[in-house]
Design a protein around this motif. Sequence first.
Motif, short mmCIF file in Angstrom:
data_model
loop_
_atom_site.label_atom_id
_atom_site.label_comp_id
_atom_site.label_asym_id
_atom_site.label_seq_id
_atom_site.Cartn_x
_atom_site.Cartn_y
_atom_site.Cartn_z
N HIS A 3 52.26 -26.95 69.90
CA HIS A 3 50.79 -26.84 69.50
C HIS A 3 50.02 -28.02 68.68
CE1 HIS A 3 50.51 -23.82 72.51
NE2 HIS A 3 50.99 -22.97 71.60
N ASN A 4 50.97 -28.58 68.02
CA ASN A 4 50.40 -29.67 67.01
C ASN A 4 51.12 -31.12 67.19
OD1 ASN A 4 48.54 -28.54 65.00
ND2 ASN A 4 50.07 -26.66 65.03
N ASP A 5 50.77 -32.01 66.16
CA ASP A 5 51.37 -33.39 66.24
C ASP A 5 52.71 -33.25 65.70
OD1 ASP A 5 49.14 -34.28 67.39
OD2 ASP A 5 48.26 -34.82 65.61
N SER A 6 53.70 -34.27 65.70
CA SER A 6 54.86 -34.11 65.17
C SER A 6 55.12 -34.30 63.72
CB SER A 6 55.71 -35.46 65.87
OG SER A 6 55.16 -36.61 65.74
N ASN A 7 53.90 -34.71 62.95
CA ASN A 7 53.65 -35.08 61.52
C ASN A 7 53.38 -33.52 60.96
OD1 ASN A 7 51.14 -35.11 62.51
ND2 ASN A 7 50.66 -36.93 61.08
N VAL A 8 53.29 -32.53 61.56
CA VAL A 8 52.64 -31.25 60.92
C VAL A 8 53.94 -30.65 60.23
CG1 VAL A 8 52.09 -29.19 61.46
CG2 VAL A 8 50.89 -30.88 62.69
N GLY A 28 48.32 -28.10 60.32
CA GLY A 28 47.85 -28.58 61.63
C GLY A 28 46.51 -28.47 62.12
N LYS A 29 46.42 -28.75 63.22
CA LYS A 29 44.71 -28.67 63.77
C LYS A 29 44.03 -27.35 63.56
CE LYS A 29 46.51 -28.80 68.36
NZ LYS A 29 46.58 -29.45 69.55
N GLY A 50 46.45 -27.61 74.15
CA GLY A 50 47.19 -28.91 75.07
C GLY A 50 47.62 -28.43 76.32
#
Length: 90
Positions: A3-8, A28-29, A50
Amino acid sequence: LVHNDSNVKIVVHLEKKERTHITIKDNGKGIEKKEVDKIFDRYFRGTNTGTLHKGSGLGMAIAKDIIQKHDGEIVINSTVGKGTSINIKL
């Protein structure tokens, strides 16, 4: 992770006290308060999950049931834009 970007960054911390404490934190978000209150409801899918990840909305409900069957507890704290912390005591 899904549920998050790969940089989390996700950090898992285990600690043995009078009970076992498991803390899972990310940057994360985050999750809106109104959704955190429903996160353990069966079939609930948050609005910021997402479209790439299709799920049934059962994962957190099942996790809570398993934890409670072991006389444990789970608490989620989250701030949109800052991340989420899940605290489990068994």
